[in-house]
Write a protein that holds these residues in place. Structure first.
Motif, short mmCIF file in Angstrom:
data_model
loop_
_atom_site.label_atom_id
_atom_site.label_comp_id
_atom_site.label_asym_id
_atom_site.label_seq_id
_atom_site.Cartn_x
_atom_site.Cartn_y
_atom_site.Cartn_z
N ALA A 70 -27.87 0.14 17.05
CA ALA A 70 -28.65 -0.70 17.96
C ALA A 70 -29.46 0.18 18.91
N GLU A 71 -30.69 -0.21 19.16
CA GLU A 71 -31.47 0.48 20.17
C GLU A 71 -30.91 0.18 21.56
N SER A 72 -31.26 1.00 22.53
CA SER A 72 -30.79 0.79 23.90
C SER A 72 -31.23 -0.58 24.40
N PRO A 73 -30.40 -1.26 25.21
CA PRO A 73 -30.79 -2.57 25.76
C PRO A 73 -32.11 -2.54 26.53
N ASP A 74 -32.56 -1.36 26.95
CA ASP A 74 -33.85 -1.25 27.64
C ASP A 74 -34.99 -1.77 26.77
N ILE A 75 -34.79 -1.75 25.45
CA ILE A 75 -35.83 -2.21 24.53
C ILE A 75 -36.14 -3.69 24.76
N LEU A 76 -35.14 -4.43 25.23
CA LEU A 76 -35.32 -5.86 25.44
C LEU A 76 -36.36 -6.13 26.53
N LEU A 77 -36.31 -5.34 27.60
CA LEU A 77 -37.29 -5.51 28.68
C LEU A 77 -38.69 -5.18 28.18
N ARG A 78 -38.80 -4.13 27.39
CA ARG A 78 -40.12 -3.76 26.87
C ARG A 78 -40.67 -4.86 25.96
N LEU A 79 -39.79 -5.45 25.14
CA LEU A 79 -40.23 -6.54 24.27
C LEU A 79 -40.69 -7.74 25.09
N ALA A 80 -39.96 -8.02 26.19
CA ALA A 80 -40.33 -9.15 27.05
C ALA A 80 -41.68 -8.90 27.71
N GLU A 81 -41.91 -7.68 28.16
CA GLU A 81 -43.18 -7.35 28.82
C GLU A 81 -44.34 -7.43 27.82
N GLU A 82 -44.10 -6.98 26.59
CA GLU A 82 -45.15 -7.06 25.57
C GLU A 82 -45.45 -8.51 25.23
N LYS A 83 -44.40 -9.34 25.16
CA LYS A 83 -44.61 -10.77 24.88
C LYS A 83 -45.39 -11.43 26.00
N GLN A 84 -45.07 -11.05 27.24
CA GLN A 84 -45.78 -11.61 28.39
C GLN A 84 -47.26 -11.23 28.34
N GLN A 85 -47.55 -9.99 28.01
CA GLN A 85 -48.94 -9.54 27.92
C GLN A 85 -49.70 -10.30 26.85
N ARG A 86 -49.05 -10.51 25.69
CA ARG A 86 -49.70 -11.28 24.62
C ARG A 86 -49.95 -12.71 25.05
N GLU A 88 -50.37 -13.83 28.13
CA GLU A 88 -51.45 -13.85 29.12
C GLU A 88 -52.81 -13.76 28.43
N LYS A 89 -52.90 -12.92 27.41
CA LYS A 89 -54.15 -12.82 26.65
C LYS A 89 -54.46 -14.13 25.93
N THR A 90 -53.41 -14.76 25.40
CA THR A 90 -53.60 -16.04 24.70
C THR A 90 -54.08 -17.11 25.67
N ILE A 91 -53.48 -17.16 26.85
CA ILE A 91 -53.89 -18.14 27.87
C ILE A 91 -55.35 -17.94 28.24
N GLU A 92 -55.74 -16.69 28.42
CA GLU A 92 -57.13 -16.40 28.78
C GLU A 92 -58.08 -16.80 27.66
N SER A 93 -57.69 -16.54 26.42
CA SER A 93 -58.52 -16.93 25.28
C SER A 93 -58.63 -18.44 25.18
N LEU A 94 -57.53 -19.15 25.45
CA LEU A 94 -57.56 -20.61 25.43
C LEU A 94 -58.55 -21.15 26.46
N LYS A 95 -58.53 -20.57 27.64
CA LYS A 95 -59.40 -21.04 28.72
C LYS A 95 -60.87 -20.76 28.43
N THR A 96 -61.15 -19.54 27.94
CA THR A 96 -62.54 -19.10 27.86
C THR A 96 -63.24 -19.43 26.54
N THR A 97 -62.47 -19.45 25.45
CA THR A 97 -63.13 -19.64 24.15
C THR A 97 -62.53 -20.73 23.28
N ILE A 98 -61.20 -20.73 23.11
CA ILE A 98 -60.59 -21.61 22.13
C ILE A 98 -60.73 -23.08 22.51
#
Length: 246
Positions: A70-86, A88-98
């Motif tokens: 198993a990878e270190s539990p720290d990987i979970l926070l990184r995955l959560a931050e990456e998901k949050q960034q994605r 936020e980008k999706t929300i912005e795309s929904l507002k501006t274009t989609i």
């Protein structure tokens, strides 16, 4: 709480169980993992492949066998931050274009969108819709026709409505039909005097929408929401004209 966090990251209960098992074992063969976790070998192997694809588990060959760790539990926070960034980008795309693009695809055969709501849940939805729509506008204000008989039932499902409205910096102008009504922050009120209480509907004008809330038998609340620039504009003109005369 742990399982809920893992689910938010896209992990199934079985994957969560296997990850925690691997944390305890350090590194182990599929046989040891299955035995420790209580998951049969075939299901465990498939889930471990999913965990590997998500970057949470890795493996290394040792002779003819694979050992997983198993990878270190720290990987979970990184995955959560990456998901949050994605997200936020999706929300912005929904507002501006989609969303604008999808709205253009809607047929223009009807200028008015009519929706019906009933009961306390329906009234709460309408009240939250007023806050959502008005809070996104440059001039955060809406107008209301109100009467005393309906007021006790209006905010019953959403008792903190006024507090939320003030928090969002939303102003309201109220024309009260008959007596009653309380002063509140960011609120202006005028009255149309009547002889006694009047059973009148509550009408909220928050362009491009108008909401009409009324009471049926046994004081059962229902609402109609009209989404139309033309209708809301006409209602706004009526309200503004009457406001100046009172």
């Amino acid at each position: 709480m742990i399982q809920q966090a893992f689910e938010q990251l896209g992990l199934t209960p079985r994957e969560t169980q296997l990850y925690q098992t691997l944390l305890q074992l350090g590194h182990a063969s599929i046989r040891d993992i299955a035995e420790k976790s209580g998951v049969n070998r075939g299901a465990a192997y498939e889930s471990l492949k999913q965990l590997q694809a998500k970057g949470i588990v890795s493996y290394f060959p040792k002779g003819k066998r694979r050992f997983f760790s198993a990878e270190s539990p720290d990987i979970l926070l990184r995955l959560a931050e990456e998901k949050q960034q994605r997200l936020e980008k999706t929300i912005e795309s929904l507002k501006t274009t989609i969303i604008p693009s999808l709205q253009q695809q809607q047929p223009n055969y009807s200028q008015t969108n009519v929706r019906y709501y009933e009961g306390d849940d329906g009234i709460e939805w309408v009240l939250r819709d007023i806050l959502d729509v008005v809070s996104q506008q440059d001039h955060k204000e809406y107008c209301v026709f109100s009467s005393k008989p309906i007021r006790p039932y209006l905010y019953r499902p959403f008792p903190t409505y006024t507090k939320q409205r003030v928090k969002l910096g939303i102003n309201v102008k109220v024309i009260a039909i008959g007596d009653g009504g309380e002063d509140a922050e960011l609120s202006q009120r005028k009255w149309i005097k009547t002889e006694g209480a009047v059973d009148a509907s509550y009408i909220a004008i928050y362009p491009p929408k108008c909401a009409i809330i009324s009471l049926a038998n046994d004081n059962f609340p229902s609402a109609v929401v009209l989404e139309s620039k033309d209708i809301s504009k006409a209602q706004q003109i009526i309200f503004d004209t009457l406001w100046k005369l009172l």
